[in-house]
Design a protein around this motif. Structure first.
Motif, short mmCIF file in Angstrom:
data_model
loop_
_atom_site.label_atom_id
_atom_site.label_comp_id
_atom_site.label_asym_id
_atom_site.label_seq_id
_atom_site.Cartn_x
_atom_site.Cartn_y
_atom_site.Cartn_z
N ASP A 147 8.37 70.69 17.36
CA ASP A 147 8.54 70.86 15.91
C ASP A 147 8.72 72.33 15.55
O ASP A 147 9.31 72.66 14.52
N ARG A 164 18.01 65.63 13.16
CA ARG A 164 16.81 65.36 12.37
C ARG A 164 15.87 66.56 12.38
O ARG A 164 15.21 66.84 11.38
N TRP A 165 15.78 67.26 13.50
CA TRP A 165 14.97 68.48 13.52
C TRP A 165 15.61 69.55 12.63
O TRP A 165 14.91 70.28 11.92
N LEU A 211 14.68 68.89 9.16
CA LEU A 211 13.28 69.29 8.94
C LEU A 211 13.17 70.79 8.70
O LEU A 211 12.25 71.25 8.02
N VAL A 230 12.75 63.04 4.60
CA VAL A 230 12.12 64.35 4.71
C VAL A 230 11.66 64.88 3.36
O VAL A 230 10.83 65.78 3.29
N HIS A 278 4.51 69.86 4.81
CA HIS A 278 3.96 68.68 5.46
C HIS A 278 5.03 67.87 6.18
O HIS A 278 4.72 66.99 6.98
N ASN A 279 6.30 68.15 5.88
CA ASN A 279 7.38 67.46 6.58
C ASN A 279 7.94 68.28 7.73
O ASN A 279 8.95 67.92 8.33
N ARG A 280 7.33 69.43 8.03
CA ARG A 280 7.80 70.28 9.12
C ARG A 280 6.77 70.35 10.25
O ARG A 280 6.69 71.34 10.95
N VAL A 337 0.34 66.81 10.50
CA VAL A 337 0.74 65.53 11.08
C VAL A 337 -0.42 64.82 11.75
O VAL A 337 -0.57 63.60 11.64
N ARG A 350 9.07 62.69 10.31
CA ARG A 350 8.12 63.80 10.22
C ARG A 350 6.97 63.64 11.23
O ARG A 350 6.27 64.61 11.54
#
Length: 483
Positions: A62, A184-185, A188, A220, A236-238, A242, A391
Motif C-alpha cells: 500500500d 487500483r493502487w 488509491l 475509493v 482511510h482509503n490509502r 485497515v 481499500r
C-alpha cells in the motif's frame, strides 16, 4: 497477460524451494548429520518465517506499490538463496532459510493481488491462477534440480540445489520493472490519469476501462464525475486504519469475506498437501520403494502430475466457476487420502512386499496432487485476492497468506513426529477428515464469484449464507435457460 505472467512468476520461488528441499534433505542429513527433529525444523521454518513477509507485505505494498513489492520479494529471496548455498553448518543454513522465507511471504501475498487488480473480470480466474501454475513449475524444477545435482559429492550437491534458486529471483527483479503499476493502487494514490491509461491497456475495451475506473473511484471515495488526473484520496482509503476495519470493527460483509478467505487458506494447507510434496521420498520409502534413484524418480512424477493438472484449473476457472472446481477437487482429494492411508496400512502390516499396495500408494499420491492442482491449489489464491474491497485487499490477503504459511509450517515441522506418534496411515486418515471438513465449508459458505467485477464483491457478501445459495441457484437456472 504478460504483466500477469511476470508478476505470477515470483511464486516460482516458493515452488522451487518446496520441491528442491524434499530431495536436498537426503543429502543435507548425510552431510551435516542432522536428526529428524532438525530436518523438520529446517523444512518447515521457511513457511513460518514467510508469516513475517506476508504480514508486512500488505502495508508495504500500500505504501510503495504492488510492482516494487514484487521486486523487493525477489531481492530478499535472492539473499536467502545465496546464504543457503554458502552455508557451512546448520545454523547458517537456518539463517538463509529464514531470510528466504520472508521473501516467500512477500511473493505469495503480492502476486495474486497484483494480478487480480490488473486483470479484466472475464479473464481474472485464468490470470489469477498463474501464481499456482508457477508454484507447481517451481516444484518440478526443484525435483529436476535434485536429480541434476544428485551425482555430485554430498557436500556440494545440496548447496547447488539450494543456491541456484537465486537465479530466477534475480531475473524477475529486473523483468518486473517493465510492468505497469496496478490501476487500483494508482487510484488509491489519487493518480487517476495513470490508472486510466493502464486500464485502457488491460481491459477488453475502452468502454469497459471507463466503467471500471468509475467503479474504482466510487469504491475509493472519489466522485465519478472527477476529471482531474491527480486528486486527493481520504487517508482511510490509502491503507491507514485497515487493521481496525478488518479485525476490530468489521462490517458483516467484511467479516464474511475475512472468514471465507482465512478459512480457505487454512484448509488448503491443513489438507496435508505440503506433507505429501515435502516428504514424498519418505512416503514412497514407507510404501516400499527403497532405492534412492527410484525415490527421486517417483518424486519427479509427483512434480509432473502437480504441474500438468494445474493447467486444467487455469482454463476452467472462468468457464465453470470457482465452486464446482473446488468441490470436485476436494471431493477427489478425500478419496485419494483414504486410498493412500489404506495402502500404507496394508504395507505397514505386511511381512512381505506387496507390489499392488506399492502401486496403489504411488497412484493415490499422484492423483492427490493432481486433484489438488485442479482446484484446491489455485482457487484460494484467486478467490482470496478478488473478494476483499479495494481499500482492504492488500492487507486482507496478507492475513490469509499468513494463516496459510503458518499452517504449512506447522504441517512441515510436525509431519515426521506425527506419523511416528499415530502411524503414517493414521496421519493420512486425519488429513482425509480435515479435507472432508473443507468440502463442507466450501459448500456451505463460499458464494460463486465467476464473472463478477472486483467492485461487485461487497454486495455479494452483504447477504446471508442462505441468500447466497438462493442467488447461486437463481444464477444457475438463468445460465441453464440461456444454454
Amino acid at each position: 497477460m504478460i504483466s500477469a505472467m511476470l508478476a505470477s512468476m515470483v511464486s516460482i520461488l516458493l515452488g522451487y524451494d518446496t520441491g528442491v528441499m524434499s530431495g536436498a534433505v537426503i543429502f543435507i542429513k548425510d552431510d551435516l548429520k542432522l536428526t529428524d527433529t532438525q530436518i523438520e525444523i529446517l523444512v518447515g521454518i521457511i513457511n513460518v518465517c514467510s508469516l513475517l513477509g506476508s504480514a508486512f507485505a500488505g502495508r508495504i505494498s500500500d505504501w510503495i506499490g504492488r510492482r516494487y513489492t514484487i521486486v523487493f520479494a525477489s531481492v530478499i529471496f535472492l539473499a536467502g538463496a545465496i546464504l543457503m548455498g554458502l552455508a557451512s553448518n546448520f545454523a547458517w543454513l537456518m539463517v538463509g532459510r529464514i531470510i528466504a522465507g520472508i521473501g516467500v511471504g512477500f511473493a505469495l501475498m503480492i502476486a495474486p493481488v497484483y494480478t487480480a487488480e490488473i486483470a479484466p473480470a472475464t479473464a481474472r480466474g485464468f490470470l489469477t491462477s498463474f501464481p499456482e501454475v508457477f508454484i507447481n513449475a517451481g516444484v518440478l524444477l526443484g525435483y529436476v534440480s535434485n536429480i541434476a545435482f544428485a551425482g555430485l559429492p554430498v557436500n556440494l550437491s545440496w548447496r547447488l540445489m539450494l543456491g541456484v534458486g537465486g537465479i530466477p529471483s534475480l531475473l524477475l527483479a529486473f523483468g518486473i520493472l517493465v510492468m505497469p503499476e496496478s490501476p487500483r493502487w494508482l487510484v488509491l494514490q489519487g493518480q487517476l490519469g495513470k490508472a486510466k491509461r493502464v486500464l485502457i491497456k488491460t481491459c477488453d475495451s475502452r468502454e469497459e476501462a471507463e466503467l471500471r475506473l468509475a467503479e474504482i473511484k466510487t469504491a475509493v471515495g472519489i466522485s465519478k464525475n472527477s476529471v482531474d488526473d491527480v486528486v486527493t484520496v481520504p487517508k482511510h482509503n490509502r491503507g491507514e486504519g485497515v487493521w481496525k476495519e478488518l479485525l476490530l470493527r468489521p462490517t458483516p460483509s467484511v467479516r464474511r469475506v475475512l472468514i471465507a478467505s482465512v478459512g480457505l487458506f487454512f484448509l488448503q494447507q491443513a489438507s496435508g498437501i505440503d506433507a505429501v510434496v515435502l516428504y514424498s521420498p519418505r512416503i514412497f520409502q514407507k510404501a516400499g520403494i527403497k532405492k534412492k534413484n527410484d525415490l527421486l524418480g517417483a518424486t519427479v512424477a509427483v512434480g509432473i502430475s502437480k504441474t500438468m493438472f494445474v493447467l486444467v484449473a487455469t482454463f476452467l476457472l472462468d468457464r465453470v466457476g470457482r465452486r464446482p472446481l473446488l468441490l470436485t477437487s476436494v471431493g477427489g482429494m478425500i478419496l485419494c487420502l483414504v486410498g493412500l492411508a489404506s495402502g500404507l496400512m496394508v504395507v505397514d502390516h505386511s511381512e512381505k512386499e506387496l507390489m499392488w499396495a506399492i502401486v496403489l500408494c504411488v497412484i493415490m499420491t499422484l492423483s492427490f496432487v493432481a486433484l489438488f492442482s485442479m482446484g484446491f491449489g489455485p482457487i484460494p489464491w484467486v478467490y482470496g485476492s478478488e473478494i476483499f474491497p479495494v481499500r482492504l485487499r492488500a492487507q486482507g490477503v496478507s492475513i490469509g497468506v499468513a494463516v496459510n504459511r503458518v499452517t504449512s509450517g506447522v504441517i512441515g515441522m510436525t509431519f515426521l513426529s506425527l506419523y511416528q506418534a499415530i502411524t503414517i496411515e493414521g496421519t493420512f486418515f486425519m488429513f482425509a477428515g480435515i479435507t472432508g471438513a473443507a468440502w463442507v465449508f466450501i459448500y456451505m459458505f463460499l458464494p460463486e464469484t465467476q464473472g463478477k467485477s472486483l467492485e461487485e464483491m461487497d454486495g455479494l457478501f452483504s447477504t446471508s449464507t442462505f441468500k447466497w445459495k438462493s442467488s447461486m441457484k437463481k444464477d444457475n437456472d438463468v445460465a441453464e435457460n440461456q444454454n
